[in-house]
Design an enzyme around this catalytic site. Structure first.
Site, mmCIF file in Angstrom:
data_model
loop_
_atom_site.group_PDB
_atom_site.id
_atom_site.type_symbol
_atom_site.label_atom_id
_atom_site.label_comp_id
_atom_site.label_asym_id
_atom_site.label_seq_id
_atom_site.Cartn_x
_atom_site.Cartn_y
_atom_site.Cartn_z
ATOM 1 N N ASP A 61 -2.619 -4.297 -6.122
ATOM 2 C CA ASP A 61 -1.322 -3.637 -6.311
ATOM 3 C C ASP A 61 -0.180 -4.578 -5.961
ATOM 4 O O ASP A 61 0.873 -4.567 -6.601
ATOM 5 C CB ASP A 61 -1.257 -2.377 -5.437
ATOM 6 C CG ASP A 61 -0.170 -1.420 -5.876
ATOM 7 O OD1 ASP A 61 0.663 -1.796 -6.707
ATOM 8 O OD2 ASP A 61 -0.143 -0.282 -5.380
ATOM 9 N N HIS A 88 -2.101 6.766 -0.725
ATOM 10 C CA HIS A 88 -1.512 5.491 -1.133
ATOM 11 C C HIS A 88 -0.003 5.672 -1.175
ATOM 12 O O HIS A 88 0.502 6.495 -1.951
ATOM 13 C CB HIS A 88 -2.061 5.117 -2.516
ATOM 14 C CG HIS A 88 -1.497 3.868 -3.100
ATOM 15 N ND1 HIS A 88 -2.180 2.664 -3.064
ATOM 16 C CD2 HIS A 88 -0.333 3.625 -3.757
ATOM 17 C CE1 HIS A 88 -1.452 1.735 -3.683
ATOM 18 N NE2 HIS A 88 -0.329 2.298 -4.101
ATOM 19 N N HIS A 113 4.119 4.158 -1.126
ATOM 20 C CA HIS A 113 5.119 3.117 -1.346
ATOM 21 C C HIS A 113 6.326 3.410 -0.463
ATOM 22 O O HIS A 113 6.584 4.551 -0.087
ATOM 23 C CB HIS A 113 5.525 3.065 -2.818
ATOM 24 C CG HIS A 113 4.488 2.458 -3.706
ATOM 25 N ND1 HIS A 113 4.687 1.312 -4.436
ATOM 26 C CD2 HIS A 113 3.209 2.837 -3.974
ATOM 27 C CE1 HIS A 113 3.601 1.002 -5.106
ATOM 28 N NE2 HIS A 113 2.684 1.919 -4.850
ATOM 29 N N CYS A 153 4.516 -0.923 -9.326
ATOM 30 C CA CYS A 153 3.811 -0.609 -10.564
ATOM 31 C C CYS A 153 4.618 -1.107 -11.754
ATOM 32 O O CYS A 153 5.774 -0.694 -11.932
ATOM 33 C CB CYS A 153 3.577 0.899 -10.673
ATOM 34 S SG CYS A 153 2.789 1.386 -12.226
ATOM 35 N N ASN A 192 4.546 -1.397 -1.537
ATOM 36 C CA ASN A 192 3.734 -0.482 -0.743
ATOM 37 C C ASN A 192 4.182 -0.523 0.714
ATOM 38 O O ASN A 192 4.947 -1.399 1.123
ATOM 39 C CB ASN A 192 2.263 -0.902 -0.799
ATOM 40 C CG ASN A 192 1.681 -0.814 -2.186
ATOM 41 O OD1 ASN A 192 2.343 -1.049 -3.176
ATOM 42 N ND2 ASN A 192 0.413 -0.485 -2.266
#
Length: 304
Positions: A18, A208, A210, A241, A250
């Site tokens: 990522d 997950h 950010h 992304c 993140n």
């Protein structure tokens, strides 16, 4: 400590996947350099790459070459993200059998990310599960845009709950709820985690996060209070992304570790080595990473 009853937090480092997918391509050896620093710092669960179209994500076009080099660290669990059946086949052929299949709960992001509607992506879960199961692996379904979508706005909770139920019915072994564009806050996070647990009792549910809007660590703390067993994070706060406008990094691994250690949770990470890994990533990428801890240093040491 006020974070439920356990003494350890499981952290999956997602920087090599990522974190790098939105950056200019770097060499396989440079990626392995970053990974080596992460392993030295204590990372034992790493999302290494993704097996997706190299045209769509050129920064990760070397997925198979990278996977071939990973056995040099035999005590690390490796996973890879895939967007379909072919990606799962490529991942297991490369020796990575912990497979993360992404399904966006919002149609807008799903079409931008993988060229399918949410319904079409869900129909592939049983096929992806078969590929992974035949390899003796583990299938995780990552529910992207679980809370909000950059195209469709707020994702109705009922829609995300439906994706969770369909993923489990299709053969997912575990779930990850993803705040793809960094909009979630503690209350919304807790409500959805609790709903997912009711739908899939006994299934391991991770989160997950950010930090796009500065609420990443607060939401991580809420996840700990809700007894979430594992969280994703990325070295230095690297990430974003490419198919979600405005999605920035993140939550930073070193900041999550810093908080977890002060809460009395073991993580397996050595903070000084983790900061060194962050500085090394900055050098290789020639960028400044957003982590405040990387700039300021641990409170017991002067800034680097």
């Amino acid at each position: 400590m006020t974070t439920a009853t356990r003494s350890r937090l499981d952290i999956r480092e997602v920087g090599p996947r990522d974190g790098l997918q939105n950056e200019r391509p770097i060499s396989t050896e440079a990626k392995l350099d970053i990974i080596e620093h992460l392993v030295r710092a204590g990372a034992r669960r790493i999302e290494a790459t993704s097996f997706v179209s190299p045209r769509a994500v050129p920064a990760l076009a070397d997925a198979a070459d990278l996977a071939a080099a990973l056995p040099r660290w035999p005590d690390v669990r490796w996973s890879a993200l895939v967007a379909g059946v072919r990606g799962a086949e490529r991942a297991v052929a490369a020796g990575i059998v912990e497979v993360d299949y992404v399904v966006s709960a919002a149609d807008g992001h799903s079409k931008a990310n993988v060229g399918r509607t949410t319904e079409q992506a869900l129909r592939l879960v049983p096929q992806v599960a078969d590929v992974v199961r035949q390899a003796g692996g583990v299938l995780e379904v990552i529910v992207a845009t679980a809370w909000d979508c950059p195209f469709d706005g707020e994702t109705p909770p009922a829609r995300t709950r439906d994706v969770v139920a369909r993923a489990i019915d299709g053969g997912a072994d575990r779930l990850c709820l993803a705040d793809t564009i960094g909009t979630v806050t503690p209350g919304r996070l807790t409500a959805l985690v609790e709903a997912a647990r009711r739908i899939a009792p006994g299934v391991d549910v991770g989160v997950h996060l950010h930090n796009t809007r500065g609420t990443g660590l607060a939401s991580a703390y809420a996840a700990l209070l809700a007894d979430v067993t594992w969280l994703d994070s990325s070295i230095g706060g690297l990430g974003g992304c490419p198919f979600a406008p405005g999605a920035s990094g993140n939550i930073a691994t070193e900041e999550l570790v810093y908080m977890a250690h002060d809460l009395g949770l073991e993580t397996g990470f050595e903070l000084e080595e983790l900061l060194a890994a962050g500085h090394r990533a900055q050098e290789i990428l020639d960028i400044s990473l957003p982590s405040g801890l990387l700039r300021a240093g641990d409170r017991t040491r002067a800034p680097a």
